[in-house]
Write an enzyme that holds these catalytic residues in place. Structure first.
Site, PDB file in Angstrom:
ATOM      1  N   GLY A  43      40.073  36.812  44.387  1.00  0.00           N
ATOM      2  CA  GLY A  43      38.657  36.797  44.102  1.00  0.00           C
ATOM      3  C   GLY A  43      38.221  35.556  43.360  1.00  0.00           C
ATOM      4  O   GLY A  43      37.194  34.951  43.681  1.00  0.00           O
TER       5      GLY A  43
ATOM      6  N   GLU B 135      41.108  31.583  36.941  1.00  0.00           N
ATOM      7  CA  GLU B 135      40.602  31.213  35.621  1.00  0.00           C
ATOM      8  C   GLU B 135      41.050  29.843  35.142  1.00  0.00           C
ATOM      9  O   GLU B 135      41.034  29.577  33.933  1.00  0.00           O
ATOM     10  CB  GLU B 135      41.054  32.256  34.604  1.00  0.00           C
ATOM     11  CG  GLU B 135      42.565  32.297  34.295  1.00  0.00           C
ATOM     12  CD  GLU B 135      43.357  33.257  35.149  1.00  0.00           C
ATOM     13  OE1 GLU B 135      44.487  33.608  34.765  1.00  0.00           O
ATOM     14  OE2 GLU B 135      42.853  33.667  36.219  1.00  0.00           O
TER      15      GLU B 135
ATOM     16  N   GLU C 134      36.712  35.925  34.526  1.00  0.00           N
ATOM     17  CA  GLU C 134      37.362  34.606  34.531  1.00  0.00           C
ATOM     18  C   GLU C 134      37.025  33.825  33.257  1.00  0.00           C
ATOM     19  O   GLU C 134      37.881  33.100  32.733  1.00  0.00           O
ATOM     20  CB  GLU C 134      36.958  33.814  35.774  1.00  0.00           C
ATOM     21  CG  GLU C 134      37.237  34.514  37.094  1.00  0.00           C
ATOM     22  CD  GLU C 134      38.655  35.057  37.211  1.00  0.00           C
ATOM     23  OE1 GLU C 134      39.592  34.465  36.639  1.00  0.00           O
ATOM     24  OE2 GLU C 134      38.829  36.098  37.880  1.00  0.00           O
TER      25      GLU C 134
ATOM     26  N   GLU D  47      46.066  39.933  32.363  1.00  0.00           N
ATOM     27  CA  GLU D  47      45.109  40.523  33.295  1.00  0.00           C
ATOM     28  C   GLU D  47      44.503  41.822  32.773  1.00  0.00           C
ATOM     29  O   GLU D  47      43.299  42.034  32.861  1.00  0.00           O
ATOM     30  CB  GLU D  47      45.766  40.752  34.662  1.00  0.00           C
ATOM     31  CG  GLU D  47      46.130  39.467  35.387  1.00  0.00           C
ATOM     32  CD  GLU D  47      44.939  38.563  35.666  1.00  0.00           C
ATOM     33  OE1 GLU D  47      43.782  39.011  35.543  1.00  0.00           O
ATOM     34  OE2 GLU D  47      45.177  37.385  36.004  1.00  0.00           O
TER      35      GLU D  47
END
Length: 852
Positions: free
Chosen positions: A268, A271, A305, A327
């Protein structure tokens, strides 16, 4: 090497070896070109004093690198004997400090795996998580080697945008055709956070003023055709930056913060420090293009992010076994941010996602602990278990310790480990230092796989006015079926009397296999609401009566518990085979009836309450994938509810026509029910024709397809031709086709021959193969031919992009649940896929676990 290899191709957490060296600085120079880009690197390796010399270290590389040249302390070396079959280089160091210079070339246009340096619609970009940097140049590609980067990018002037991590320190013209930019990142980072972007991009910009008054320049870059859909993302970024300052006192540490939207991206978003790369599906949002759910998703991913800047970048994970460290903590922070508005609704959405996606994963062949002890493929740990279940574990800290206790532990974690690569044990240690009462067995949440079950029983003694609540916990390993150790499970609960008055509300943490709570001065048998706010990621086995559930539906004030009471009541009645269909409809209708007036007060929440449990959630309660009878029962119940409340649905549909998220939510629930009635079949057609937003268009198309409206396919084709120039809406078109419960093999053949069919782009592959693979109704109805088609497409994707292929394997993970005859056919399909000589390690790892 970070790990010692073993013969079974698995890597083991306890084999971890810390780096024996440091690399304080890395100079990188890129001469960028889509066909062949040339890379120069220079860095000094400093071997620790405790290590004997000479000492050998590994520089990770890959077969994507060519024209490799190596110098050590200025002396050119012959690398032919130093490279292994995978492209890694063994470097023997004879002195404590040595200067390494490497030149190599890569071909962005040839990189279909999208890992390393690759080309996306003419834009040169990179993705290095988890091990993509080795596809760019030779270097220790591991998260615990943290280095400061200075990056020079050189390219043709037809490629005006040149971006990398950190702050822009210099840019200029080389000659009439070439230009350059120099970026410095003042903070040490591992290789997976490195990024570059080069191309003809446009941008929108703003600034954020930090608490100390210093500005941060914010820019979002995208192609010319996409830049107009980025305004919402920019506002979301500013909102997230303010929230992190207010909630955790964490401010942006760079003067530049850039976000780039690219069409081809494996995940998606990513970062990378100061240069976030986003899949266009996670950043573009206009009401003509995105649904209300999509808007929320964009806001969440932008925040996620950005929040990584501290929980993932400034403090990163020691190794990939500890991926959840960064995460899950960041998902939790994202969820807290998104809960600022309508916290109850957001909590239900998060829990529903967890139960639809992670709970089945936790009980299937691909189950793994949040921090596993061994891995076959690092990419295969990027799962809902690592992310969403991990976030629920972080939430357990806050539930058990309270928000103040959690914030103290979090602040200590940030202070003590800033600039370091650490583990989930270090996070636990920081929490426990600030909260000594934290349970010693808490880390078991990270090491044990599976979903715990809490079994509840009650006894009431009227002569003593005493209530006993018995709690037992069970956690069986989903692969070995062994009983595992008890966990600390906080259970929020409340007692109500029969008139709906709350008698008490408390939180108790179950820490042993069996504990009993005794309550005194209880005048009557109470109605008990358990696991309020979904206080732990567990299932609860409590045979509550229908009457008790109806009281909770009417009077419970906790959003999740109220919604859960509706879900349980419907489940209980749908699975009650002793009831006639009309009895099921009547009893469910009686429970839902009071909610129609509630809908006018809280339409957004009422939309959730009036929606029956998701098909997949119901199917997971069955012992096998023989799901079609249950699917038919649910449809018949929905038709009955549509008839009984037809006037109420129509009133809601007509009343909530305004432009708001809540209004669209309740209106489209009404549309869903009304569309079940043959004489209302034109309602969805009219909504499609008049809609000025994608939420209403998507709801209308879904209703038309699911009810086999004769105009459905013509209208869906008109949708395609209306939006065929918009990549994301073409993906939506394929996704709608793939999710259609009435899908046929003729439809699949049409999809396969469609001019927009494309497996090279991960979004398109997920929209087509992924959507069909999640269509359990079609899989159950069609059987082996559809599984065979999915398997063949996965193998095709695997030759292009192994990461995407391995993530499409989900339908085969339900192998053990299939009816016996189908099970053998699907097992043979899996075996055939595995026997193909050149499938990727990622895909073979998944298949072996499924076939075990």
């Amino acid at each position: 090497m970070p790990f010692t290899p073993r013969s079974d191709q698995q890597i083991y957490r306890l084999d971890y070896l810390a780096p024996t060296f440091t690399i304080p600085h890395l100079e990188l120079h890129f001469s960028l070109d889509p066909e062949v880009s040339r890379v120069r690197s220079q860095f000094k390796v400093i071997v620790e004093e405790s290590i004997d010399l000479p000492h050998t270290i590994k520089l990770h590389g890959s077969k994507m690198l060519f024209d490799i040249q190596l110098k050590i302390d200025g002396k050119e070396e012959d690398i032919s004997s130093l490279l292994d079959e995978a492209g890694n280089l063994s470097l023997t160091l004879n002195t404590r400090e040595q200067l390494i210079e490497i030149k190599n070339s890569v071909s962005p246009v040839a990189n279909s795996a999208l890992s390393g340096l690759y080309l996306s619609r003419g834009i040169i970009c990179s993705d290095c998580e988890p091990q993509g940097f080795r596809n760019i140049t030779l270097f220790p590609d591991r998260p615990d080697v943290m280095t400061q980067y200075r990056v020079t990018l050189e390219a043709d002037q037809c490629c005006p945008t040149l971006l990398s991590n950190g702050n822009l320190v210099e840019e200029g013209i080389i000659d009439e055709s070439r230009h350059y930019a120099v970026w410095e990142d003042p903070y040490p980072k591992p290789t997976y956070l490195f990024a570059i972007v080069a191309g003809d991009l446009q941008y929108i910009e703003d600034q954020h003023i930090r608490p100390d008054g210093r500005p941060v320049q914010l820019r979002i870059y995208a192609s010319k055709e996409n830049i107009g859909a980025c305004d919402f993302a920019l506002e979301s970024l500013k909102k997230a930056m303010r929230w992190d300052e207010d909630r955790f006192g964490l401010a942006c540490d760079l003067d530049f913060y850039n976000v780039v939207a690219v069409d081809d991206f494996n995940s998606g978003a990513m970062e990378n420090k100061g240069l976030n790369l986003f899949n266009t599906s996670c950043i573009l949002a206009t009401k003509e293009q995105a649904t209300d759910r999509d808007f929320r998703f964009v806001e969440a991913v932008i925040a996620h992010e950005y929040f990584h800047n501290w929980t993932g970048n400034r403090i990163t994970c020691q190794d990939w076994f500890n991926l959840s460290l960064k995460e899950s903590l960041t998902v939790f922070r994202e969820q807290e941010f998104m809960s600022e508005v309508e916290p109850g609704i957001r909590r239900i959405e998060d829990v529903n996602f967890l139960r639809l996606h992670q709970f089945p994963e936790d009980q299937g062949p691909l189950a793994h602990a949040v921090r596993p002890d061994k891995l076959g493929s690092i990419e295969n740990i990027y799962t809902t278990t690592t992310y969403e279940k991990g976030a629920e574990i972080i939430r357990l800290y806050q539930t058990i310790l309270g928000r103040e206790g959690f914030d103290r532990g979090f602040a200590r974690y940030i202070k003590e480990f800033d600039g370091m690569a650490v583990t989930v044990d270090d996070l636990y240690a920081a929490m426990k230092m600030e909260n000594p009462r934290l349970f010693e067995n808490f880390p078991l949440w990270y090491s044990q796989r599976g979903t715990p079950k809490v079994q509840v029983a009650t006894e009431y003694y009227p002569d003593k006015r005493e209530m006993r609540l018995s709690l037992k916990q069970f956690l069986f390993d989903p692969v070995t079926n062994e009983l595992q150790e008890p966990l600390p499970i906080p259970i929020k609960y409340a007692f109500f009397n029969r008139q709906g008055e709350m008698l008490l509300e408390e939180t108790y943490t179950l820490t042993m296999a069996h504990q009993c709570l005794i309550f005194h001065n209880i005048d009557e048998v109470p109605v008990i609401s358990l696991l309020r706010d979904f206080s732990a990621p567990v299932t609860v086995d409590y045979p509550q009566s229908i009457d008790d559930l109806k009281i909770l539906i009417q009077y419970e004030s906790d959003y999740f518990a109220k919604w859960e009471a509706v879900q349980k009541l419907v489940e209980r009645l749908l699975f009650n085979h002793s009831l006639q269909r009309q009895e099921q409809i009547d009893m469910i209708g009686d429970a839902l009836a009071p909610l129609f007036q509630y809908a006018y007060q809280e339409p957004g929440f009422a939309a959730l309450l009036l929606t029956l449990p998701d098909n997949d959630h119901l199917f997971d309660h069955l012992e096998s994938e023989e799901i079609l009878p249950l699917y038919q029962i649910k449809r018949e119940v929905e038709v009955g509810l549509a008839r009984r409340f037809q006037e109420d649905w129509r009133a809601l549909y007509n009343r909530f026509q305004e432009d708001s998220i809540a209004a669209r939510a309740i209106k489209n629930v009404a549309l869903h029910y009304l569309s079940r009635l043959p004489h209302e079949s034109e309602l969805a057609v009219r909504q499609y024709e008049k809609a000025d937003n994608m939420t209403d268009i998507n709801a209308a198309l879904t209703a038309l397809l699911s009810n086999q409206n004769p105009k459905a396919k013509v209208i869906l084709e008109s949708f395609y031709h209306r939006y065929e120039g918009d990549t994301l809406l073409v993906d939506r078109y394929f996704s709608l086709l793939g999710r259609n419960p009435n899908l046929t093999m003729d439809d699949v053949a049409m999809i396969s021959n469609h001019p927009a069919f494309d497996l090279k782009n991960p979004n398109r592959a997920r929209a087509i193969v992924g959507s069909i693979g999640r269509n359990r109704i079609a899989l159950a109805r069609i059987g082996a031919p559809l599984y065979r088609w999915i398997g063949a497409e996965i193998v095709k994707v695997d030759k292009i992009n192994a990461v995407t292929a391995a993530r499409l394997i989900t339908p085969f993970a339900k192998l053990s649940r299939l009816p016996e005859s189908l099970k053998e056919e699907v097992r043979a399909i899996c075996q055939e896929m595995l026997n193909i000589g050149e499938i990727s390690h990622n895909l073979s790892d998944q298949l072996k676990r499924i076939l075990l």
